[in-house]
Design a protein around this motif. Structure first.
Motif, mmCIF file in Angstrom:
data_model
loop_
_atom_site.group_PDB
_atom_site.id
_atom_site.type_symbol
_atom_site.label_atom_id
_atom_site.label_comp_id
_atom_site.label_asym_id
_atom_site.label_seq_id
_atom_site.Cartn_x
_atom_site.Cartn_y
_atom_site.Cartn_z
ATOM 1 N N SER A 351 0.819 -1.212 0.000
ATOM 2 C CA SER A 351 0.000 0.000 0.000
ATOM 3 C C SER A 351 0.856 1.266 0.000
ATOM 4 O O SER A 351 1.932 1.305 0.609
ATOM 5 C CB SER A 351 -0.919 0.008 1.223
ATOM 6 N N TYR A 352 0.365 2.265 -0.726
ATOM 7 C CA TYR A 352 0.988 3.598 -0.774
ATOM 8 C C TYR A 352 2.424 3.555 -1.304
ATOM 9 O O TYR A 352 3.249 4.401 -0.959
ATOM 10 C CB TYR A 352 0.938 4.275 0.601
ATOM 11 N N GLY A 353 2.700 2.545 -2.114
ATOM 12 C CA GLY A 353 4.019 2.444 -2.726
ATOM 13 C C GLY A 353 4.040 3.109 -4.087
ATOM 14 O O GLY A 353 3.054 3.682 -4.562
ATOM 15 N N THR A 354 5.195 3.038 -4.746
ATOM 16 C CA THR A 354 5.380 3.704 -6.039
ATOM 17 C C THR A 354 5.768 2.727 -7.145
ATOM 18 O O THR A 354 6.314 3.138 -8.168
ATOM 19 C CB THR A 354 6.461 4.798 -5.917
ATOM 20 N N LEU A 375 -2.992 -3.228 -2.009
ATOM 21 C CA LEU A 375 -2.408 -2.229 -2.907
ATOM 22 C C LEU A 375 -3.091 -0.892 -2.685
ATOM 23 O O LEU A 375 -3.242 -0.093 -3.613
ATOM 24 C CB LEU A 375 -2.570 -2.687 -4.363
ATOM 25 N N ASN A 376 -3.473 -0.628 -1.455
ATOM 26 C CA ASN A 376 -4.212 0.598 -1.143
ATOM 27 C C ASN A 376 -3.393 1.838 -1.484
ATOM 28 O O ASN A 376 -2.200 1.913 -1.188
ATOM 29 C CB ASN A 376 -4.579 0.629 0.347
ATOM 30 N N GLY A 377 -4.037 2.803 -2.087
ATOM 31 C CA GLY A 377 -3.398 4.085 -2.352
ATOM 32 C C GLY A 377 -2.278 4.050 -3.368
ATOM 33 O O GLY A 377 -1.488 5.001 -3.428
ATOM 34 N N CYS A 378 -2.190 2.999 -4.169
ATOM 35 C CA CYS A 378 -1.132 2.912 -5.185
ATOM 36 C C CYS A 378 -1.552 3.718 -6.421
ATOM 37 O O CYS A 378 -2.484 3.335 -7.138
ATOM 38 C CB CYS A 378 -0.869 1.458 -5.569
ATOM 39 N N ILE A 379 -0.861 4.818 -6.666
ATOM 40 C CA ILE A 379 -1.251 5.686 -7.781
ATOM 41 C C ILE A 379 -0.960 5.038 -9.127
ATOM 42 O O ILE A 379 -1.540 5.431 -10.142
ATOM 43 C CB ILE A 379 -0.529 7.046 -7.685
ATOM 44 N N ASN A 380 -0.067 4.049 -9.163
ATOM 45 C CA ASN A 380 0.257 3.369 -10.417
ATOM 46 C C ASN A 380 -0.598 2.123 -10.638
ATOM 47 O O ASN A 380 -0.349 1.379 -11.586
ATOM 48 C CB ASN A 380 1.741 2.985 -10.450
ATOM 49 N N MET A 381 -1.548 1.902 -9.762
ATOM 50 C CA MET A 381 -2.462 0.783 -9.932
ATOM 51 C C MET A 381 -3.571 1.202 -10.878
ATOM 52 O O MET A 381 -4.436 1.995 -10.541
ATOM 53 C CB MET A 381 -3.041 0.379 -8.575
ATOM 54 N N HIS A 382 -3.528 0.665 -12.111
ATOM 55 C CA HIS A 382 -4.526 1.010 -13.115
ATOM 56 C C HIS A 382 -5.548 -0.122 -13.216
ATOM 57 O O HIS A 382 -5.740 -0.871 -12.266
ATOM 58 C CB HIS A 382 -3.853 1.287 -14.457
ATOM 59 N N ASP A 383 -6.207 -0.231 -14.344
ATOM 60 C CA ASP A 383 -7.304 -1.195 -14.477
ATOM 61 C C ASP A 383 -6.872 -2.595 -14.071
ATOM 62 O O ASP A 383 -5.797 -3.073 -14.437
ATOM 63 C CB ASP A 383 -7.802 -1.224 -15.920
ATOM 64 N N LEU A 384 -7.745 -3.244 -13.319
ATOM 65 C CA LEU A 384 -7.523 -4.617 -12.893
ATOM 66 C C LEU A 384 -8.312 -5.512 -13.842
ATOM 67 O O LEU A 384 -9.482 -5.819 -13.613
ATOM 68 C CB LEU A 384 -7.991 -4.798 -11.453
ATOM 69 N N GLN A 422 -7.329 -14.716 -1.548
ATOM 70 C CA GLN A 422 -8.577 -14.672 -0.789
ATOM 71 C C GLN A 422 -9.039 -13.245 -0.521
ATOM 72 O O GLN A 422 -10.237 -12.966 -0.564
ATOM 73 C CB GLN A 422 -8.407 -15.407 0.542
ATOM 74 N N ASN A 423 -8.094 -12.359 -0.229
ATOM 75 C CA ASN A 423 -8.434 -10.973 0.090
ATOM 76 C C ASN A 423 -7.599 -10.032 -0.764
ATOM 77 O O ASN A 423 -6.356 -10.100 -0.734
ATOM 78 C CB ASN A 423 -8.175 -10.673 1.571
ATOM 79 N N LEU A 424 -8.260 -9.151 -1.499
ATOM 80 C CA LEU A 424 -7.589 -8.153 -2.322
ATOM 81 C C LEU A 424 -8.109 -6.780 -1.918
ATOM 82 O O LEU A 424 -9.315 -6.517 -1.950
ATOM 83 C CB LEU A 424 -7.848 -8.404 -3.802
ATOM 84 N N ASN A 425 -7.191 -5.898 -1.519
ATOM 85 C CA ASN A 425 -7.553 -4.546 -1.089
ATOM 86 C C ASN A 425 -6.904 -3.524 -2.005
ATOM 87 O O ASN A 425 -5.667 -3.471 -2.113
ATOM 88 C CB ASN A 425 -7.104 -4.300 0.358
ATOM 89 N N CYS A 426 -7.739 -2.729 -2.663
ATOM 90 C CA CYS A 426 -7.263 -1.641 -3.530
ATOM 91 C C CYS A 426 -8.003 -0.364 -3.150
ATOM 92 O O CYS A 426 -8.613 0.304 -3.996
ATOM 93 C CB CYS A 426 -7.492 -1.981 -4.997
ATOM 94 N N ILE A 427 -7.958 -0.029 -1.886
ATOM 95 C CA ILE A 427 -8.676 1.136 -1.374
ATOM 96 C C ILE A 427 -7.978 2.417 -1.815
ATOM 97 O O ILE A 427 -6.761 2.550 -1.704
ATOM 98 C CB ILE A 427 -8.748 1.090 0.163
ATOM 99 N N GLY A 428 -8.744 3.355 -2.323
ATOM 100 C CA GLY A 428 -8.208 4.672 -2.654
ATOM 101 C C GLY A 428 -7.180 4.667 -3.774
ATOM 102 O O GLY A 428 -6.228 5.445 -3.726
ATOM 103 N N CYS A 429 -7.373 3.816 -4.772
ATOM 104 C CA CYS A 429 -6.484 3.812 -5.945
ATOM 105 C C CYS A 429 -7.110 4.716 -7.005
ATOM 106 O O CYS A 429 -8.088 4.320 -7.668
ATOM 107 C CB CYS A 429 -6.297 2.400 -6.480
ATOM 108 N N PRO A 430 -6.597 5.921 -7.212
ATOM 109 C CA PRO A 430 -7.298 6.921 -8.035
ATOM 110 C C PRO A 430 -7.319 6.606 -9.522
ATOM 111 O O PRO A 430 -8.131 7.187 -10.253
ATOM 112 C CB PRO A 430 -6.510 8.206 -7.754
ATOM 113 N N ASN A 431 -6.462 5.714 -9.991
ATOM 114 C CA ASN A 431 -6.372 5.469 -11.433
ATOM 115 C C ASN A 431 -7.044 4.178 -11.877
ATOM 116 O O ASN A 431 -6.951 3.807 -13.048
ATOM 117 C CB ASN A 431 -4.899 5.464 -11.866
#
Length: 549
Positions: A351-354, A375-384, A422-431
């Motif tokens: 989370s919150y990485g670059t 992967l919360n808050g990852c700005i480089n996390m695009h479409d899944l 089992q658990n995937l967290n992508c909270i607050g990923c703006p892209n």
């Protein structure tokens, strides 16, 4: 032959009367409550078993000797400053007098002492309760809110429990108590130097002592040590051969030499938390080779640039947390998905990485053994998008028995390629704009997906047969929602701008849905809850805004 003497509320009783009582050698019980003129009691009565002094406002000095004394009650004697007791039968002593400054005890059988709120006691109290001080059987000592204590040094072979709650002025604590199993330090927020050598503690929390800068621990039985928040701790010697959990979060002054020494002497550590401990570098990482049982490692909010020592030494690692490690390069995690490092890793938090998008995609594609990924808050996390590149998948009816049989009884060769996620967290990923998980992604174990606060998310298409929890709250751009999730029980759509018809269509395919949250959804009327219940009869709870849209 007098055995019981009660002088309660005899306000004229004075010191002279005590001289007369001294001749009553057979006296067993003495009560002196509310004797307001009494200033002191000095008695040597061999048979006395019980003495009681309550609300004696001028009472200042108690000097008592009796081999049979087993009960003493002294309270609300505001002027009491000096107590001297000698008894072989006394096992428990509780005193609560804020002006008490002198305490002398010769009590061979005394085991429990409570001196809570004796605010005038000085550091000399340590001599009373250390070996040779007259209480050789003492097991429990309570010194809560003794605010005049500043430096304590106890050496006791019998002490098992020590409470120093609220002793805010203690700056130095030195305990050589090999039987000490419990210590309470809440409120000791000025403690600077502490030594526990040796003690029998099994767990110790020093995170409530933010000014601690020097620490010595020799605890053969210690299993858990928490130093979370000891931001000025720079000198720590930890010798705990059975230690399994060490939390040194926010210990910004701890350096590599301390970590190296600790890992060498505490080789059974399984969980090591070093979050926000920026002084740890590569030398400290290489010392992890001394921890063959390490399963949990947290380096979140640090300045790490090289994880190779972790890959080389932590072969049984199951949990790795790297939140906000913004100095890690895009290639720093390549050993995970290119070289098969950390094959036992189950929980990874980035989370919150670059990390760049390609690194995230390869991680998702090849680390199929992960069960929890954040992967919360990852700005480089695009479409899944785990679907086909050329065409969208067609939704399969979950009501078709043969279809369910196919996916639940997939043949063995394909089963080996299944994702264990089992658990995937992508909270607050703006892209993130689209999430597509078809059956081809083989996410047959995913039970929880959290995409909340991803404000640009527009489309969610899921076929996940084990998914039970889906959170899309505050995804204000959400327009398309397609679900084939037969085990989904909780769906959160709070503050989503989605149409009511889209929600109806989505939940109609979720035959086990119990909880639906559509609060603050501007396009869903609170008066339309009946239609939602009609399309999904399994619903038990619908949370909606009170007023109609």
């Amino acid at each position: 032959m007098l055995k019981v003497l009660k002088l309660d509320n005899c306000e004229g009783i004075t010191l002279a009367s005590m001289a007369a009582i001294a001749y009553s050698y057979m006296l067993e019980e003495l009560e002196l409550d509310n004797c307001h003129m009494l200033t002191s009691v000095s008695l040597d009565l061999p048979r006395l078993q019980k003495i009681r002094l309550v609300h004696c406002r001028k009472f200042a000095d108690l000097n008592f000797q009796s081999s049979t004394l087993s009960s003493i009650t002294v309270s609300n004697c505001v002027a009491l400053r000096c107590i001297n007791i000698s008894s072989n039968a006394l096992q428990k002593l509780a005193l609560k007098t804020e002006n008490l400054t002198i305490l002398a005890l010769r009590c061979q059988g005394l085991q429990d002492v409570d001196l809570t709120d004796c605010a005038s006691l000085t550091n000399s109290i340590c001599n009373v309760f250390s070996d040779g001080g007259g209480c050789p059987m003492l097991k429990s000592l309570v010194l809560d809110n003794c605010e005049s204590l500043t430096a304590l040094q106890f050496s006791s072979t019998s002490l098992v429990s020590l409470s120093l709650v609220g002793c805010r002025d203690i700056s130095t604590l030195d305990l050589a108590c090999p039987c000490l199993e419990r210590i309470f330090l809440d409120g000791c927020d000025h403690l600077e130097r502490a030594s526990f050598c040796p003690v029998a503690l099994r767990s110790l929390n020093l995170g409530i002592c933010p000014k601690l800068n020097t620490l010595r621990i020799n605890a053969p039985d210690l299993v858990s040590l928490e130093l979370k928040g000891c931001g000025v701790l720079s000198d720590a010697t930890i010798n705990c051969p059975l230690l399994k959990s060490l939390d040194a979060s926010f210990c910004s002054q701890l350096k590599d030499d301390c970590l190296s020494a600790t890992t060498a002497s505490c080789s059974l550590i399984k969980s090591l938390i070093l979050m926000s401990s920026p002084s740890i570098g590569s030398d400290g990482l290489y010392s992890l080779c001394w921890l063959p049982n390490l399963t949990t490692l947290d380096f979140s909010y640090t300045f790490l640039i090289n994880l190779q020592p972790v890959f080389d030494t932590c072969f049984h690692l199951k949990v790795l947390k790297l939140q906000a490690c913004k100095y890690l390069s895009d290639s720093s995690l390549e050993p995970l998905y290119k070289e098969g490092a950390l094959r036992e890793l189950q929980d990874l938090d980035l989370s919150y990485g670059t990390l760049c998008q390609s690194a995230i995609e390869e991680l998702l594609a090849y680390c199929t053994h992960l069960t929890h990924l954040s992967l919360n808050g990852c700005i480089n996390m695009h479409d899944l998008n785990w679907g086909s590149v050329d065409s969208r998948f067609e939704f399969l009816s979950v009501h078709n028995g043969s279809t369910m049989f196919y996916f639940e009884n997939i043949n063995e060769p394909v089963k080996q390629g299944n994702r264990l996620l089992q658990n995937l967290n992508c909270i607050g990923c703006p892209n993130i704009r689209e999430v597509l998980i078809p059956p081809a992604a083989r996410c047959f174990h995913m039970s929880s997906l959290n995409l909340s606060l991803s404000t640009n998310l527009k489309e969610v298409n899921l076929v996940c047969f084990s998914l039970s929890f889906l959170n899309l709250s505050n995804c204000c751009s959400l327009e398309v929602l397609k679900l084939r999730c037969p085990r989904l029980t909780s769906l959160f759509l709070q503050s989503c701008n989605i149409e009511e018809e889209a929600v109806e269509s989505a939940i109609s395919q979720c035959s086990m849905l119990e909880t639906l949250d559509v609060r603050f959804c501007p396009k869903i009327c609170s008066t339309s809850m009946g239609r939602l219940r009609a399309v999904c009869p399994s619903l038990k709870r619908i949370f909606s805004s009170l007023s109609p849209a």
